[in-house]
Enzyme design. Sequence first.
Site, PDB file in Angstrom:
ATOM      1  N   ARG A  48       2.362  19.301  68.586  1.00 11.55           N
ATOM      2  CA  ARG A  48       2.221  18.430  67.262  1.00 11.55           C
ATOM      3  C   ARG A  48       1.087  19.655  66.518  1.00 11.55           C
ATOM      4  O   ARG A  48       1.002  18.969  65.440  1.00 11.55           O
ATOM      5  CB  ARG A  48       1.486  17.428  68.180  1.00 11.55           C
ATOM      6  N   TYR A 102      10.663   7.234  44.730  1.00 12.62           N
ATOM      7  CA  TYR A 102      11.789   6.839  46.138  1.00 12.62           C
ATOM      8  C   TYR A 102      11.108   5.778  46.030  1.00 12.62           C
ATOM      9  O   TYR A 102       9.845   5.892  46.449  1.00 12.62           O
ATOM     10  CB  TYR A 102      11.435   8.185  47.010  1.00 12.62           C
ATOM     11  N   ASP A 174       7.894  15.943  44.441  1.00 14.86           N
ATOM     12  CA  ASP A 174       9.269  15.519  45.160  1.00 14.86           C
ATOM     13  C   ASP A 174       9.687  16.548  44.779  1.00 14.86           C
ATOM     14  O   ASP A 174      10.708  15.765  43.906  1.00 14.86           O
ATOM     15  CB  ASP A 174       8.708  13.825  45.328  1.00 14.86           C
ATOM     16  N   LYS A 199      17.890  14.876  53.519  1.00 12.84           N
ATOM     17  CA  LYS A 199      18.721  15.232  52.189  1.00 12.84           C
ATOM     18  C   LYS A 199      19.124  16.707  51.977  1.00 12.84           C
ATOM     19  O   LYS A 199      19.704  17.324  53.469  1.00 12.84           O
ATOM     20  CB  LYS A 199      18.551  14.688  51.312  1.00 12.84           C
TER      21      LYS A 199
HETATM   22  C1  LIG Z   1      15.152  10.527  50.944  1.00 15.40           C
HETATM   23  C2  LIG Z   1      14.023  10.933  50.427  1.00 15.40           C
HETATM   24  C3  LIG Z   1      12.552  10.533  50.446  1.00 15.40           C
HETATM   25  C4  LIG Z   1      11.967  10.629  52.074  1.00 15.40           C
HETATM   26  O1  LIG Z   1      12.568  10.877  53.467  1.00 15.40           O
HETATM   27  P1  LIG Z   1      12.323  10.932  54.483  1.00 15.40           P
HETATM   28  O2  LIG Z   1      13.518  12.109  55.661  1.00 15.40           O
HETATM   29  O3  LIG Z   1      13.486   9.258  54.471  1.00 15.40           O
HETATM   30  O4  LIG Z   1      11.365  10.052  54.822  1.00 15.40           O
HETATM   31  C5  LIG Z   1      11.577  10.272  49.173  1.00 15.40           C
HETATM   32  N1  LIG Z   1      11.815  11.467  48.219  1.00 15.40           N
HETATM   33  C6  LIG Z   1      13.166  11.250  48.296  1.00 15.40           C
HETATM   34  C7  LIG Z   1      13.322  11.770  46.859  1.00 15.40           C
HETATM   35  C8  LIG Z   1      14.201  10.841  49.146  1.00 15.40           C
HETATM   36  O5  LIG Z   1      15.505  10.952  48.245  1.00 15.40           O
END
Ligand SMILES: *Cc1c(COP(=O)(O)O)cnc(C)c1O
Length: 383
Positions: A48, A102, A174, A199
């Site tokens: 953790r 998002y 992001d 992703k």
């Molecule tokens: C999928 C996504 C998230 C969230 O990610 P998780 O791994 O599902 O928690 C945040 N920002 C963007 C742009 C995303 O495509």
Amino acid sequence: MSASYSRFETLAVHAGEPRPTHGGSIVFPIFQGTVYETPPEGGVDYLRYSNTPTQTYVHDKLAALEGAEAALATASGMAAISTALHSVASAGDHVIVAGTLYGGTHVFLTEHAPHLGWNVDFVDAADPAAWEAALRPETKAIYTESISNPLVRVPDLAGIAAFAARHGLSSIIDNTFPTPVNFRPHQIGFDLVCHSATKTLNGHSDIVAGVITGSADRIAKAHACLKLYGGSLDPHAGFLLARGLKTLALRVRQQNANALAIARFLEGHRAIAEVAYPGLESHPDHARAAELFDGFGPVLCFRPAAGLDAAEKLLKALELPYVAPSLGGVETLITRPAITSHAGMSPEARSAEGIEDDLVRLAVGIEATEDLVDDFKNALDSI
Ligand SMILES: *Cc1c(COP(=O)(O)O)cnc(C)c1O
């Protein structure tokens, strides 16, 4: 590794890899153990706490790829985003959000942030006067995404980073859609970069993970938050993430090429009314995207000329894409945001953002470009 071998493709394979290797293994082992023997000087290595060997290995690779001093892997993209925000905002603080977000991040900042005592203002990402107008004495941070979903708009990212620097705010971005292959936000001054590694970074649609990168000081603060909120990355997911990262450059280049080819094909097709892709000259942010990015990413959107019925028929007629949300995997995915990623918004709110019911979002994989274009050609001919 010597600093002269620092091109992206080489870093993707070699950064973070110990020499000599562990036990002669070319592949870094999975250290699945939760706890480690106490060294003579004391201290605790614990899963953790995100300081065990596989986690540290993944951090080193991710920091090298995003061009940052330090990185912190997390249990999901949302863990990365919420931890990054927690590391810069406290009760009573104000956060400016530039542009559309998002869905999960949007809900976090609109519904959960008030419980934390944060004040959040959403501003037009294309209007610097609106950012200035939103400033308050207690403003601590500005948050944006590199490319918006699903309409793939590109905010004035250099302007946002400069605005933050001028006013002493933390800038957070992001960078999930472009990945560092196409865009490296630290180079234009962003303090913290977050990703959903679920992703494209992992790229195989088989783990959930996230990452935050930044200066050693900033990552130390984020690390302290992550320890308490508990969103550390599991070592087995870390192993899969590192494996995915080694082929990141190859995958992203193929996705860039596939998305651009399909966008151009659709733009020239009489059955398609509109196509949105930052790589197209017709996109309102094309000039900015071309200046900031080395490629335009895997996601594009379009609307069939004949509306919703045609959109539904097309999704059924295509042979290669799976009908599913998400992005960045090796397989091509296609979805209607109105019934998946943006189903939580009211129809009026969707329409105000340009997310009509017949809008189709495509997230390309790494299949052969010609096969994907042929699949669209055949499907459009058949409906
Ligand atoms: C999928 C996504 C998230 C969230 O990610 P998780 O791994 O599902 O928690 C945040 N920002 C963007 C742009 C995303 O495509």
